[in-house]
Design an enzyme around this catalytic site. Structure first.
Site, PDB file in Angstrom:
ATOM      1  N   GLU A   1     -20.307  -5.139   8.984  1.00  0.00           N
ATOM      2  CA  GLU A   1     -21.208  -4.250   9.550  1.00  0.00           C
ATOM      3  C   GLU A   1     -22.350  -5.242  10.233  1.00  0.00           C
ATOM      4  O   GLU A   1     -22.707  -4.897  11.299  1.00  0.00           O
ATOM      5  CB  GLU A   1     -21.855  -3.163   8.856  1.00  0.00           C
ATOM      6  CG  GLU A   1     -20.726  -2.036   8.634  1.00  0.00           C
ATOM      7  CD  GLU A   1     -19.743  -2.527   7.426  1.00  0.00           C
ATOM      8  OE1 GLU A   1     -19.990  -3.490   6.763  1.00  0.00           O
ATOM      9  OE2 GLU A   1     -18.769  -1.813   7.338  1.00  0.00           O
TER      10      GLU A   1
ATOM     11  N   LYS B   1       0.783  -1.177   0.166  1.00  0.00           N
ATOM     12  CA  LYS B   1       0.072  -0.105  -0.167  1.00  0.00           C
ATOM     13  C   LYS B   1       0.784   1.171   0.087  1.00  0.00           C
ATOM     14  O   LYS B   1       1.879   1.084   0.780  1.00  0.00           O
ATOM     15  CB  LYS B   1      -0.947   0.100   1.301  1.00  0.00           C
ATOM     16  CG  LYS B   1      -2.187   0.659   1.028  1.00  0.00           C
ATOM     17  CD  LYS B   1      -3.290   0.100   2.157  1.00  0.00           C
ATOM     18  CE  LYS B   1      -4.381   1.074   2.063  1.00  0.00           C
ATOM     19  NZ  LYS B   1      -5.630   0.794   2.863  1.00  0.00           N
TER      20      LYS B   1
ATOM     21  N   ARG C   1     -25.898  -1.366   5.969  1.00  0.00           N
ATOM     22  CA  ARG C   1     -25.836  -2.793   5.596  1.00  0.00           C
ATOM     23  C   ARG C   1     -26.281  -3.681   6.642  1.00  0.00           C
ATOM     24  O   ARG C   1     -26.485  -4.840   6.662  1.00  0.00           O
ATOM     25  CB  ARG C   1     -23.948  -3.284   5.757  1.00  0.00           C
ATOM     26  CG  ARG C   1     -23.472  -2.818   4.625  1.00  0.00           C
ATOM     27  CD  ARG C   1     -23.381  -4.073   3.643  1.00  0.00           C
ATOM     28  NE  ARG C   1     -22.822  -3.411   2.086  1.00  0.00           N
ATOM     29  CZ  ARG C   1     -21.695  -3.843   1.789  1.00  0.00           C
ATOM     30  NH1 ARG C   1     -20.488  -4.211   2.598  1.00  0.00           N
ATOM     31  NH2 ARG C   1     -21.345  -3.337   0.287  1.00  0.00           N
TER      32      ARG C   1
HETATM   33  C1  LIG Z   1     -19.310  -1.478   3.838  1.00  0.00           C
HETATM   34  C2  LIG Z   1     -18.097  -0.718   3.818  1.00  0.00           C
HETATM   35  N1  LIG Z   1     -17.560  -0.611   5.030  1.00  0.00           N
HETATM   36  C3  LIG Z   1     -16.373   0.309   5.405  1.00  0.00           C
HETATM   37  C4  LIG Z   1     -15.814   0.831   4.443  1.00  0.00           C
HETATM   38  C5  LIG Z   1     -14.695   1.625   4.486  1.00  0.00           C
HETATM   39  N2  LIG Z   1     -13.553   1.335   3.889  1.00  0.00           N
HETATM   40  C6  LIG Z   1     -13.015   1.746   2.728  1.00  0.00           C
HETATM   41  S1  LIG Z   1     -11.741   1.080   2.263  1.00  0.00           S
HETATM   42  C7  LIG Z   1     -11.567   0.214   3.548  1.00  0.00           C
HETATM   43  C8  LIG Z   1     -10.618  -0.723   3.576  1.00  0.00           C
HETATM   44  C9  LIG Z   1     -10.712  -1.623   2.541  1.00  0.00           C
HETATM   45  O1  LIG Z   1      -9.269  -2.653   2.619  1.00  0.00           O
HETATM   46  P1  LIG Z   1      -9.055  -3.599   1.317  1.00  0.00           P
HETATM   47  O2  LIG Z   1     -10.210  -4.124   0.578  1.00  0.00           O
HETATM   48  O3  LIG Z   1      -7.922  -4.318   1.822  1.00  0.00           O
HETATM   49  O4  LIG Z   1      -8.317  -2.195   0.303  1.00  0.00           O
HETATM   50  P2  LIG Z   1      -7.130  -1.512   0.341  1.00  0.00           P
HETATM   51  O5  LIG Z   1      -7.286  -0.162   0.754  1.00  0.00           O
HETATM   52  O6  LIG Z   1      -6.166  -2.142   1.414  1.00  0.00           O
HETATM   53  O7  LIG Z   1      -6.438  -1.490  -1.117  1.00  0.00           O
HETATM   54  C10 LIG Z   1     -12.607   0.525   4.475  1.00  0.00           C
HETATM   55  C11 LIG Z   1     -12.896  -0.241   5.556  1.00  0.00           C
HETATM   56  C12 LIG Z   1     -16.521   0.756   2.920  1.00  0.00           C
HETATM   57  N3  LIG Z   1     -16.093   1.428   1.989  1.00  0.00           N
HETATM   58  N4  LIG Z   1     -17.476   0.078   2.840  1.00  0.00           N
END
Ligand SMILES: Cc1ncc(C[n+]2csc(CCOP(=O)(O)OP(=O)(O)O)c2C)c(N)n1
Length: 639
Positions: free
Chosen positions: A365, A280, A393
């Protein structure tokens, strides 16, 4: 620059493979430059630049569909698919969205912003393709955080059953926003180290076989031992058992390696999961070192990464976090839950001080709420801090697990209202509507940050379900009471008495409503202002009292009008036989609200002081005119 000649993925495919690493460098620089000015999801987007280039190079996009999960990592995809010139308008009002959007480009195949939808969406696209006898590939790109959600597993479960031609790229950077949590995350780490083990095994084999005479025998003994534990060693067995062919793990920054892998699986007609390891923030030192901070960042200094100084005014999130620490210290039943967002919700410090009473459930969630309900049945009081938009959700869990059993769980709905640049996928403008009709729910919203702390205290002391909605951003720098107070449930606060009109506002609309009332006084309009505090139970006595006194009621809410706070007030008037009271509801229309800063959007939708003032003035003037009109016409008739 190579990038100057890339206006589509076709242009990208015209490049030689040797040019691709240099292109990746240029794309990274472009992302860093623009995001330093606009703010945005930096670290996630930088992490997938090489992967994005390899995907567009290997597949026949946009005929082959790439479906991004969450969509916060799609900046390289946007730049490479003909949107480079608009990229500087990223997340600006009227400019490019921060997420994939079908109306923005034919290269975007599914609108997104919430996590874990990509596999289900991609599978739907693949199933439609087969029904229509069309021929293209579908590739879902999902992070290790997002794949841990139930929704992603539901998608994989069906994909394995349908055996559709579908590629899932698991982009594993071991991070959600914060370090990833959960058993699946540990499993993925084991796969990575398992691969190292495989490499080690191969080296050992060569070494042993190289020893004259005894080497071969030693190798055979080692191999027999290994075969006996083979069942434990199949990499990606979890995915294989779900019906996917597992490939990987592979280095997601090695474009050559990625292309080779994509070429190897090109003719597979069944579900394949390619496990790609990325970093990242790749290519930007400060983002690599601190990926959580640069997951989503405000504008920053290009050289140092420093974000301009945070204001000294406390945010609602800060106040919530501090209050939770106070409450946990005085009440051992209080526990806290976050769904992959301990920092975003202000629970990070709580998690350090009370590690045994804090649970990060991951991007889950709905599970988080039912888990909270389980805790509550055993006498604890969980506070689930989840943004308003993501709590959507968990609607069924709120209805079926929480409110039906009347359990003492508090929903701390951060980012309620207009959230700004993230736009329509993230505005928290539906929570009043999806919560207020559920029996047993107590729903409140503070007028300022001081009232927020008292509301959290009130919620935690209440023996049933409660929800507190509060906005993104800073409060009003009001003095903070040192002692937390219990508010009387269902009691509103009369802030200003008036005779011409009653403005009943909820949450962060109370202050602008008060300011509007002051200006109306200058125009000779005397307005009452009520801080409703509670959407449910509504302070009916107060509503009826001010309605009777003024004959005109205006409600103000930063929420969808349909089913919102204003509807509650109208229902109350109707039930009291006062449906004839003149009324105006100020709030958001029945439409998805675009992205833009919070102040731009509030201005556009009439939710700032100026807008409220203008609407109320117009409403009072019009209703005065109407009141006068029948008298005039009567006179005319008499004559
Ligand atoms: C339903 C939901 N919950 C929380 C979020 C907030 N959120 C956005 S990106 C993220 C992390 C995603 O992690 P990953 O899939 O590993 O992607 P990365 O950013 O590490 O590439 C979160 C928790 C969201 N977008 N949607």
């Amino acid at each position: 620059m190579i990038l100057d000649n890339i206006n589509s993925s076709q242009d990208l495919r015209a490049l030689s493979q040797e040019e691709l690493p240099a292109l990746a460098g240029e794309v990274r620089q472009e992302i860093i430059n623009v995001v330093s000015k606009t703010g945005g999801h930096l670290a996630s987007s930088l992490g997938v630049v090489d992967l994005t280039i390899a995907l567009h190079y290997a597949f026949d996009t946009p005929k082959d569909r790439i479906v991004w999960d969450v969509g916060h990592q799609a900046y390289a995809h946007k730049i490479l698919t003909g949107r480079r010139s608009q990229f500087p308008t990223l997340r600006q009002h009227g400019g490019m969205s921060g997420f994939p959007k079908r109306e923005e480009s034919s290269s975007d195949h599914f609108d997104v912003g919430h996590a874990s939808t990509s596999i289900s969406a991609a599978l739907g696209i693949a199933a439609a393709r087969d029904i229509k006898h069309e021929n293209f590939r579908v590739i879902a790109v999902i992070g290790d955080g997002s794949i841990s959600a139930g929704l992603a597993f539901e998608g994989m479960n069906q994909a394995g059953h349908l055996r559709k031609n579908l590629v899932v790229i698991l982009n594993d950077n071991e991070m959600s926003i914060s370090p990833n949590v959960g058993a699946l995350s540990s499993y993925l780490s084991r796969l990575m180290t398992g691969n190292l083990y495989t490499k080690f095994r191969q080296e050992t084999k060569q070494f042993l076989q190289g020893i004259p005479r005894v080497g071969e025998a030693m190798f055979n003994i080692a191999k027999r031992t290994e075969d006996s534990i083979k069942g434990l060693m199949v990499p990606g067995m979890l995915f294989e058992d779900l019906g996917f062919q597992y490939v990987g793990p592979i280095d997601g920054h090695n474009i050559e390696h990625l292309l080779q892998t994509f070429s190897n699986i090109k003719d597979f007609t069944w579900p394949v999961l390619i496990h790609v390891i990325t970093k990242k923030g790749k290519g930007c030192e400060f983002a690599e070192c601190n990926p959580s901070q640069y997951h989503g960042t405000p504008p920053f200094d290009l050289a140092t990464g420093k974000v301009s100084k945070k204001t000294a005014v406390l945010s609602y999130t800060d106040v919530f976090g501090q209050t939770m620490i106070k409450l946990a210290a005085e009440n051992e039943k209080v526990v806290a839950i976050s769904a992959a967002m301990p920092e975003g919700t202000g629970l990070d410090k709580f998690s350090e001080q009370f590690p045994d009473r804090f649970f990060d459930v991951g991007i889950a969630e709905s599970h988080g709420i039912t888990f909270a309900c389980g805790l509550a049945t055993e006498g604890l009081h969980p506070v689930a801090a989840i943004y308003s938009t993501f709590t959507q959700r968990a609607y069924d869990q709120i209805v079926h697990d929480l409110c039906l059993q009347n359990l003492p769980v508090t929903l701390a709905l951060d980012r309620a209202g207009l959230v700004g640049e993230d736009g329509p996928t993230h505005h928290g403008v539906f929570d009043i509507a999806y919560l207020r009709h559920v029996p047993n729910m107590v729903l409140m919203a503070p007028k300022d940050e001081n009232e927020l702390q008292h509301m959290i205290k009130t919620a935690v002391e209440h023996p049933g379900p409660t929800a507190v909605r509060y906005p993104r951003g800073t409060g009003y720098a009001v003095p903070m009471d040192q002692e937390l107070k219990l508010l009387e449930i269902g009691k509103a606060e009369l802030l200003r008495d008036g005779t011409d009109v009653a403005i009943i506002a909820i949450g962060n609309m109370v202050y602008p409503a008060g300011e509007a009332a002051k200006r109306l006084a200058g125009d000779g309009i005397s307005a009452s202002v009520v801080n409703a505090r509670f959407v449910k139970p509504l302070d009916k006595e107060m509503v009826l009292q001010v309605a009777k006194r003024t004959g005109r009621v205006v409600t103000v809410e930063e929420h969808a009008l349909m089913g919102g706070f204003g509807s509650t007030v109208l229902e109350c008037l109707d039930a009291a036989g006062m449906a004839g009271v003149k009324s105006l509801r100020i709030g958001l229309p029945d439409a998805y609200i675009e992205h833009g800063t919070q102040s731009q959007l509030r201005k556009k939708y009439g939710l700032d002081t100026e807008g409220i003032y203008a609407s109320v003035k117009d409403f009072v003037m019009q209703s005065r005119l109407k009141a006068v009109t029948p008298v005039v016409s009567l006179k005319a008739k008499d004559a």
